[in-house]
Design an enzyme around this catalytic site. Structure first.
Site, PDB file in Angstrom:
ATOM      1  N   ARG A  39       0.953  -1.179   0.083  1.00 38.86           N
ATOM      2  CA  ARG A  39      -0.023   0.099   0.036  1.00 38.86           C
ATOM      3  C   ARG A  39       0.849   1.265   0.045  1.00 38.86           C
ATOM      4  NH1 ARG A  39      -5.245  -1.357   4.010  1.00 38.86           N
ATOM      5  NH2 ARG A  39      -6.722  -2.173   2.010  1.00 38.86           N
ATOM      6  N   LYS A 200     -17.677 -16.933   3.950  1.00 39.08           N
ATOM      7  CA  LYS A 200     -19.205 -16.788   4.183  1.00 39.08           C
ATOM      8  C   LYS A 200     -19.905 -16.002   3.004  1.00 39.08           C
ATOM      9  CE  LYS A 200     -21.346 -15.693   7.574  1.00 39.08           C
ATOM     10  NZ  LYS A 200     -22.324 -16.718   8.023  1.00 39.08           N
ATOM     11  N   GLY A 359      -7.583  -7.873  -0.153  1.00 38.39           N
ATOM     12  CA  GLY A 359      -7.635  -8.912   0.730  1.00 38.39           C
ATOM     13  C   GLY A 359      -6.944 -10.397   0.623  1.00 38.39           C
ATOM     14  N   GLY A 382     -12.598  -3.993   2.001  1.00 34.79           N
ATOM     15  CA  GLY A 382     -14.139  -3.737   1.871  1.00 34.79           C
ATOM     16  C   GLY A 382     -14.466  -2.688   0.904  1.00 34.79           C
TER      17      GLY A 382
HETATM   18  C1  3PG Z   1      -8.631  -1.537   4.986  1.00 32.32           C
HETATM   19  O1  3PG Z   1      -7.640  -2.028   5.418  1.00 32.32           O
HETATM   20  O2  3PG Z   1      -9.562  -2.181   4.293  1.00 32.32           O
HETATM   21  C2  3PG Z   1      -8.726  -0.030   4.984  1.00 32.32           C
HETATM   22  O3  3PG Z   1      -7.390   0.486   5.417  1.00 32.32           O
HETATM   23  C3  3PG Z   1      -9.707   0.533   6.108  1.00 32.32           C
HETATM   24  O4  3PG Z   1      -9.719   0.173   7.348  1.00 32.32           O
HETATM   25  P1  3PG Z   1     -10.652  -0.008   8.321  1.00 32.32           P
HETATM   26  O5  3PG Z   1     -11.361  -1.314   7.998  1.00 32.32           O
HETATM   27  O6  3PG Z   1      -9.741  -0.038   9.616  1.00 32.32           O
HETATM   28  O7  3PG Z   1     -11.513   1.330   8.357  1.00 32.32           O
END
Ligand code: 3PG
Ligand code: MG
Length: 448
Positions: A39, A200, A359, A382
């Site tokens: 990142r 899930k 992810g 997310g």
């Molecule tokens: C992530 O790692 O998905 C983003 O940096 C957001 O982090 P958070 O879910 O703690 O808001």
């Protein structure tokens, strides 16, 4: 959406929201080390472009989820050090997020210099999108750039509130993520094939629903295939499978096209037709290929089987566009890694345009050393899923002048400039770069 091309940044202080929320591991001296700097690297194009234009950079990010103010273990210090190495330039770490002393530091910046604020979640009001904090952040700069795609689904002071208070634009990473992800949904090179795995169904309903609308085929793997198999009447043994997920799976199966008579606007759904089963989840588990999907009592399904993997990889080879999110099995354990490896290798070799959504699937790619062989790896978790689902990302919406709670009717982004065409392996790349995402990668990594 405004981009860096629309901002005058020379000799101006630019507040850049980046997503430096990197995984940390314990270091030798009792401190912490950065386990994966992807990142940080992903933000370099924006940072370098701004420095090249003579901007004075004030970078801000969160790191982890501190609950009650500053936590030394979540200081940005290791990030400042790593960024300095990558830039080959000094990166000053501010003693806090806002306030007099931090403002004085921003005012002392010269053209091209870089200041990194402390973890913005140390500051009360960040996650509540407190307008007072947004104002204090705005006082640190003349211009705002959001390059934190991974945090764009959060309406926080540093991702949303401050965007309304300064001239603002998207950084190159955020711009490329939005263009690429919306591009494959709105103008994919057909056929569009989606591979969705993970644990899930509940976490991926929106993503599967969207792909059933826009993709030709949606292929299901990972533990989430058991609710689908259960909904089709198969026995799942000890596999992960809860009632709520079975209900979701049933509804999703209803929305898919009949396998033999494809219906417009309804993708076909493929679920595994063979499995690798084990007696438990461990490297030394008893395991075997099950040439079907009736999981016996006392066993659990832990990977897709070899015939399913061959079917899925065959579809990936034929695809014009591939989106992959979620592992096919418990790939961290050698006996159950085959399906995920097969899919990762097929995606890496596919002639079509290939996108991997953040992810676990990005970790799986890295696990097999293939992360450079796909066209685009999203830095979001997310945020990627929410964008694919068609939800409005507050961080993106704010850059378009929209406020939280008042989404634009068309969703969060304008459609990209048109169908992306990309060279096949061995062909030269396009000469114009304006439609290319910063993380687009040319093929080249060898798949062994
Ligand atoms: C992530 O790692 O998905 C983003 O940096 C957001 O982090 P958070 O879910 O703690 O808001
Ligand atoms: Mg490809």
């Amino acid at each position: 959406m405004r981009s860096l091309d629309d901002l005058d940044v020379h000799a101006r202080r630019v507040l850049v929201r980046v997503d430096f929320n990197v995984p940390l591991t314990p270091g030798e001296d009792g401190g912490v080390e950065i386990a994966d700097d992807t990142r940080i690297r992903a933000a370099l194009p924006t940072i370098e472009e701004l420095r090249g234009k003579g901007a004075r950079l004030v970078l801000v990010s969160h790191l982890g989820r501190p609950k009650h103010g500053p936590e030394p273990a979540l200081s940005m210090a290791p990030v400042a050090a790593r960024l300095g190495e990558l830039l080959g330039a000094e990166v000053t770490l501010a003693p806090g997020v806002v306030g007099e002393s931090v403002r004085a530091l921003t005012e002392g910046l010269r053209d091209g210099e870089v200041l990194l604020l402390e973890n913005v979640r140390f500051q009360e009001g960040e996650t509540d999108n407190d307008p007072a904090l947004a104002r204090e952040l705005a006082e640190l700069a003349d211009v705002y750039v959001n390059d934190a795609f991974g945090a764009a689904h959060r309406a926080h002071a540093s991702t949303e509130g401050v965007a309304h208070l300064l001239p603002s634009a998207a950084g190159r990473l955020l711009e490329g993520e939005v263009k690429t992800l919306t591009g494959i949904l709105e103008h994919p090179e057909p056929p569009l094939v989606a591979i969705v795995g993970g644990a899930k169904v509940a976490d991926k309903i929106g993503v599967i629903e969207r792909f059933l609308q826009v993709a030709d085929i949606v292929m299901i793997g990972g533990a989430m295939c058991f609710p689908f198999l259960h909904a089709q009447g198969h026995s799942v043994g000890e596999s992960l499978c809860d009632d709520e997920d079975v209900e979701h799976a049933r509804k999703l199966l209803d929305r898919a096209s009949d396998t033999h008579t494809p219906q417009p606007g309804r993708g076909r759904m493929l679920v595994p037709h063979d499995l690798v089963i084990g007696d438990r989840l461990a490297d030394d588990a008893q395991h075997r290929v099950l040439p079907g999907v009736e999981v016996p009592a006392g066993w659990m399904g832990l990977d897709i089987g070899p015939d399913t993997a061959a079917r899925y990889t065959g579809e990936i080879e034929q695809a014009g566009t591939v989106f992959w999110n979620g592992p096919m099995g418990a790939f961290e354990h050698a006996p159950f890694a085959f399906g995920t490896r097969a899919v990762a290798e097929a995606v890496a070799k596919a002639p079509g345009f290939t996108v991997v959504g953040g992810g676990d699937s990005a970790s799986a790619l890295a696990h097999f050393g293939l992360e450079r062989a796909v066209d685009f790896v999203s830095t979001g978790g997310g945020a990627t899923l929410e964008l694919v689902e068609g939800r409005t990302l507050p961080g993106v919406h704010a850059l378009e002048g929209g406020a939280v709670g008042r989404p634009s009717p068309s969703g969060c982004v304008p459609p990209p400039g048109g169908r992306r065409s990309r060279p096949k392996a061995g062909e030269p790349g396009p000469s114009s770069s304006d439609d290319r995402a910063p993380l687009s990668r040319s093929k080249g990594a060898r798949v062994t």
